[in-house]
Scaffold this active site. Structure first.
Site, PDB file in Angstrom:
ATOM      1  N   ASP A   1      98.829  55.258  12.192  1.00  0.00           N
ATOM      2  CA  ASP A   1      99.196  56.667  12.948  1.00  0.00           C
ATOM      3  C   ASP A   1     100.503  57.035  12.004  1.00  0.00           C
ATOM      4  OD1 ASP A   1     100.598  54.657  14.380  1.00  0.00           O
ATOM      5  OD2 ASP A   1     100.772  56.055  16.105  1.00  0.00           O
TER       6      ASP A   1
ATOM      7  N   GLU B   1      96.258  44.157   5.344  1.00  0.00           N
ATOM      8  CA  GLU B   1      97.156  44.636   4.578  1.00  0.00           C
ATOM      9  C   GLU B   1      97.641  43.443   3.343  1.00  0.00           C
ATOM     10  OE1 GLU B   1      96.762  45.128   7.827  1.00  0.00           O
ATOM     11  OE2 GLU B   1      97.473  47.269   8.107  1.00  0.00           O
TER      12      GLU B   1
ATOM     13  N   HIS C   1     104.752  51.506  20.508  1.00  0.00           N
ATOM     14  CA  HIS C   1     103.552  50.508  19.892  1.00  0.00           C
ATOM     15  C   HIS C   1     104.015  50.186  18.440  1.00  0.00           C
ATOM     16  CE1 HIS C   1     102.375  54.529  17.965  1.00  0.00           C
ATOM     17  NE2 HIS C   1     101.482  53.867  17.283  1.00  0.00           N
ATOM     18  N   HIS C   2     103.574  49.179  18.122  1.00  0.00           N
ATOM     19  CA  HIS C   2     103.843  48.258  16.751  1.00  0.00           C
ATOM     20  C   HIS C   2     105.456  48.024  16.701  1.00  0.00           C
ATOM     21  CE1 HIS C   2      99.900  49.571  15.668  1.00  0.00           C
ATOM     22  NE2 HIS C   2     100.263  50.670  15.101  1.00  0.00           N
TER      23      HIS C   2
ATOM     24  N   GLY D   1     101.407  30.443  -5.158  1.00  0.00           N
ATOM     25  CA  GLY D   1     100.103  29.383  -4.843  1.00  0.00           C
ATOM     26  C   GLY D   1      99.616  29.706  -3.344  1.00  0.00           C
TER      27      GLY D   1
ATOM     28  N   ASP E   1      85.944  27.430  -2.022  1.00  0.00           N
ATOM     29  CA  ASP E   1      85.432  27.716  -0.828  1.00  0.00           C
ATOM     30  C   ASP E   1      86.471  27.961   0.146  1.00  0.00           C
ATOM     31  OD1 ASP E   1      85.952  25.189  -1.183  1.00  0.00           O
ATOM     32  OD2 ASP E   1      83.972  24.538  -0.096  1.00  0.00           O
TER      33      ASP E   1
ATOM     34  N   ASN F   1      82.993  23.132  -2.899  1.00  0.00           N
ATOM     35  CA  ASN F   1      83.086  21.767  -2.987  1.00  0.00           C
ATOM     36  C   ASN F   1      83.223  21.019  -1.484  1.00  0.00           C
ATOM     37  OD1 ASN F   1      85.664  22.339  -2.827  1.00  0.00           O
ATOM     38  ND2 ASN F   1      86.384  21.914  -4.961  1.00  0.00           N
TER      39      ASN F   1
ATOM     40  N   GLY G   1      85.228  22.233   1.224  1.00  0.00           N
ATOM     41  CA  GLY G   1      86.480  22.181   1.655  1.00  0.00           C
ATOM     42  C   GLY G   1      87.601  22.027   0.979  1.00  0.00           C
TER      43      GLY G   1
ATOM     44  N   GLU H   1      93.675  19.175  -1.472  1.00  0.00           N
ATOM     45  CA  GLU H   1      94.328  18.692  -0.430  1.00  0.00           C
ATOM     46  C   GLU H   1      93.833  17.247  -0.174  1.00  0.00           C
ATOM     47  OE1 GLU H   1      96.717  21.967   1.745  1.00  0.00           O
ATOM     48  OE2 GLU H   1      95.027  21.426   2.968  1.00  0.00           O
TER      49      GLU H   1
HETATM   50  C1  LIG Z   1      97.966  30.941   2.162  1.00  0.00           C
HETATM   51  C2  LIG Z   1      97.985  29.282   2.092  1.00  0.00           C
HETATM   52  N1  LIG Z   1      97.539  28.553   3.062  1.00  0.00           N
HETATM   53  C3  LIG Z   1      97.652  27.160   2.852  1.00  0.00           C
HETATM   54  C4  LIG Z   1      97.864  26.783   1.517  1.00  0.00           C
HETATM   55  C5  LIG Z   1      97.812  25.349   1.497  1.00  0.00           C
HETATM   56  N2  LIG Z   1      96.517  24.784   0.563  1.00  0.00           N
HETATM   57  C6  LIG Z   1      96.604  24.671  -0.658  1.00  0.00           C
HETATM   58  S1  LIG Z   1      95.482  24.353  -1.791  1.00  0.00           S
HETATM   59  C7  LIG Z   1      94.340  24.385  -0.404  1.00  0.00           C
HETATM   60  C8  LIG Z   1      92.876  24.249  -0.205  1.00  0.00           C
HETATM   61  C9  LIG Z   1      92.095  25.092  -1.189  1.00  0.00           C
HETATM   62  O1  LIG Z   1      90.778  24.585  -1.105  1.00  0.00           O
HETATM   63  P1  LIG Z   1      89.616  25.313  -2.194  1.00  0.00           P
HETATM   64  O2  LIG Z   1      90.045  27.003  -2.160  1.00  0.00           O
HETATM   65  O3  LIG Z   1      88.582  25.101  -1.499  1.00  0.00           O
HETATM   66  O4  LIG Z   1      89.919  24.708  -3.476  1.00  0.00           O
HETATM   67  P2  LIG Z   1      89.408  23.246  -3.873  1.00  0.00           P
HETATM   68  O5  LIG Z   1      90.649  22.560  -4.297  1.00  0.00           O
HETATM   69  O6  LIG Z   1      88.647  22.677  -2.605  1.00  0.00           O
HETATM   70  O7  LIG Z   1      88.617  23.477  -5.137  1.00  0.00           O
HETATM   71  C10 LIG Z   1      94.851  24.470   0.640  1.00  0.00           C
HETATM   72  C11 LIG Z   1      94.794  24.887   2.267  1.00  0.00           C
HETATM   73  C12 LIG Z   1      97.941  27.493   0.574  1.00  0.00           C
HETATM   74  N3  LIG Z   1      98.288  27.253  -0.545  1.00  0.00           N
HETATM   75  N4  LIG Z   1      97.874  28.810   0.863  1.00  0.00           N
HETATM   76 MG   LIG Z   2      86.858  23.722  -1.915  1.00  0.00          MG
END
Ligand SMILES: Cc1ncc(C[n+]2csc(CCOP(=O)(O)OP(=O)(O)O)c2C)c(N)n1
Ligand SMILES: [Mg+2]
Length: 537
Positions: A7, A30, A93-94, A387, A414, A441, A443, A447
């Site tokens: 708004d 956003e 609001h907001h 990152g 993913d 892959n 997950g 990490e």
């Molecule tokens: C906004 C944010 N949240 C959390 C992280 C921590 N983090 C870094 S890499 C990663 C996992 C990435 O997984 P994916 O995108 O599936 O890449 P893959 O290494 O599996 O190919 C996470 C959670 C981050 N960098 N940015």
């Molecule tokens: Mg992955």
């Protein structure tokens, strides 16, 4: 201008769009809008973000901070409550309903180089001041526009916005040029070390000319990937501290005149602080100052300095060709078998064409893509400093709009995709045609390589990714494929070449597979982050 209406900004959008010079692109949220603006600005120089007060602007903040860290100019415009209501501390609001209307601006102060709340008397001056800062510092700025000011008129604009840097100090400039030219004349092993600033400030061509005239090899840090063509005879590759290839490591670490352009020695740029060079040999060129050894010269713009050096530096005799490690030609992928990170990236290498825009999300995608040899005129977009996973999906929305005639290839994990997936709908809505490789892959692989390979916190809910385009934009065409084998990948890419639509290829890769030396890097990251646990082991 990317954003989401609310708004408090409706009349701003109502007035801004019909001017015809600004196209408003509505995004799903956003954060995505901020990343889209960032992706657009990386190719076209500047972009704007429009949000509503509080809820909208705070949701965008991580994307804005990313633009700050990576040095990308984005003008953040927030539609705020009426000035009078804010001055009276109305419980709106907001807001936090505590009468405080300074908190949002205070947040943005931390992540932008100039901020303003527009008031009638100072509007014209303030808008110019903030836009100038955005352009000159190549970083985000913040404009808070109270909704009742939309009817406020300012005097005619008489002259275009003054966008020149403040004048250099002629004396400092002359002394800096003389000092660096003398160092260059003495140096036996000069080298350039480029960071993102070289591109952001439009200096790359000038640096190449200076390098060619003086036979100086060029090394890049990770954020400058792709700015100097990999095929340029003086381009040696990317410096990554101890993890650099020997020719790059030697050129940087034995240099007796290391011309650093905006170099920021971050963890990722230095292979976790394993850089090894002598400060005494560094010439540290920053946008408006330069350090030569331990002498600093302020009010010296990098462009004027490089131009001066081009004229002043003594021409060096051409030395023997620099030892470049030419990347081995990509092996044609074997015709069959399940895909691995190695066979996937080797296939991608063969796919690249001059002029491509490549985007790689944090995760295995960034490490795989960063090792590719880039054809000429490739643009490489990533967030090696901030990152934030998921950045690249909205960023490809921005980059496609900025350069619709180029081919845009996105590599995203993913896990990253699940962060910002909705923006696929905007990409399809606007009939944009990126080729998206969803690296599935199962997950958070990067990490898992650092810690918790089997831990539940690194698992994610598997989505049926290949159905997402149809869910998000049922009426829009999209080429969708799932590739588990090399033949399937080759088929998918061949189909993409003939498709007049976005392409979405889900690539199935093994859970613990990693490109190049990522596994080694991850082990070192674990030791850095958790020294008590991993150094003892
Ligand atoms: C906004 C944010 N949240 C959390 C992280 C921590 N983090 C870094 S890499 C990663 C996992 C990435 O997984 P994916 O995108 O599936 O890449 P893959 O290494 O599996 O190919 C996470 C959670 C981050 N960098 N940015
Ligand atoms: Mg992955």
């Amino acid at each position: 201008m990317f954003g989401v209406p609310g708004d408090f900004n409706l009349w701003f959008l109502e007035r801004a769009a019909p001017v015809g010079q600004v196209e408003f692109v509505g995004c799903c949220n956003e954060l995505n809008a901020a990343c889209a603006a960032d992706g657009y600005a990386r190719l076209n120089g500047i972009a704007a973000l429009a949000t509503t007060y509080g809820v909208g602007e705070l949701a965008a903040l991580s994307g804005v901070a990313g633009a700050y860290a990576e040095r990308v100019p984005v003008v953040c415009i927030t539609g705020a409550p009426p000035l009078s209501a804010m001055k009276n501390g109305a419980l709106l609001h907001h807001s936090l309903a505590d009468g405080n209307f300074d908190n949002m601006l205070a947040c943005y102060k931390e992540f932008t180089v100039a901020q303003t709340r527009i008031e009638p008397k100072t509007a014209a001056l303030e808008i110019d001041r903030v836009l100038r800062a955005c352009w000159l510092e190549k970083r985000p700025v913040y404009i808070q526009l109270p909704s009742d000011l939309i009817a406020c008129e300012i005097a005619d604009i008489e002259a275009p916005l003054e966008l020149d840097l403040p004048a250099d100090s002629a004396a400092h400039l002359a002394r800096a040029i003389a000092s660096i030219a003398a160092r260059l004349a003495r140096a036996e092993r000069p080298a350039f070390l480029l960071d993102a600033d070289a591109d952001r400030f439009g200096l790359t061509d000038l640096i190449i000319r200076l390098a060619e005239a003086n036979d100086i090899p060029i090394v890049s840090l990770a954020p400058a990937r792709g700015h100097v063509p990999d095929a340029h005879p003086l381009s040696l590759g990317t410096y990554r501290g101890a993890a650099s290839i020997p020719t790059v490591k030697e050129a940087v670490e034995t240099s007796d005149c290391l011309l650093c352009i905006g170099a920021r020695l971050t963890d990722l740029s230095t292979g976790l602080f394993t850089q090894n060079f002598d400060k005494a040999f560094i010439v540290d060129v920053q946008p408006t100052m330069v350090m030569v050894g331990d002498v600093s010269y302020d009010r010296v713009s990098s462009r004027a300095l490089l131009m001066g050096l081009l004229e002043a530096a003594p021409r060096r005799r051409q030395s023997a060709p620099h030892l470049r490690s030419i990347a081995a030609p990509a092996r044609p992928p074997q015709a069959s078998g399940s895909l691995t990170q190695a066979t996937f990236w080797s296939f991608i290498q063969g796919l690249l064409q001059p002029g491509d825009v490549l985007l790689a999300d944090a995760g295995t995608s960034l490490f795989g893509a960063a090792a590719l040899t880039l054809p000429r005129d490739t643009t490489f977009i990533s967030q090696p400093i901030w990152g934030s996973i998921g950045y690249t999906l909205p960023a490809v929305l921005g980059s496609c709009l900025a350069a619709p005639d180029r081919r845009h290839l996105l590599f995203i994990g993913d896990g990253a995709f699940q962060m910002t997936a909705q923006e696929l709908s905007t990409i399809l809505r606007l009939d944009l045609k990126p080729i998206i490789f969803l690296v599935n892959n199962d997950g958070y692989t990067i990490e898992r390589l650092i810690a918790g390979p089997e831990s539940a916190y690194n698992d994610i809910q598997p989505w049926r990714y290949s159905q997402m385009p149809a869910v998000f934009a049922p009426a829009k065409p999209a080429l969708v494929r799932v590739a588990k084998t090399q033949e399937q990948l080759a088929d998918a890419v061949a189909a993409a070449a003939g498709a007049n639509s976005a392409t979405f290829i889900e690539v199935l890769l093994p859970r613990m597979d990693a490109p190049g030396d990522l596994a080694k890097f991850a082990r070192r990251a674990a030791e850095f982050d958790f020294p008590q646990i991993f150094n003892a082991a």
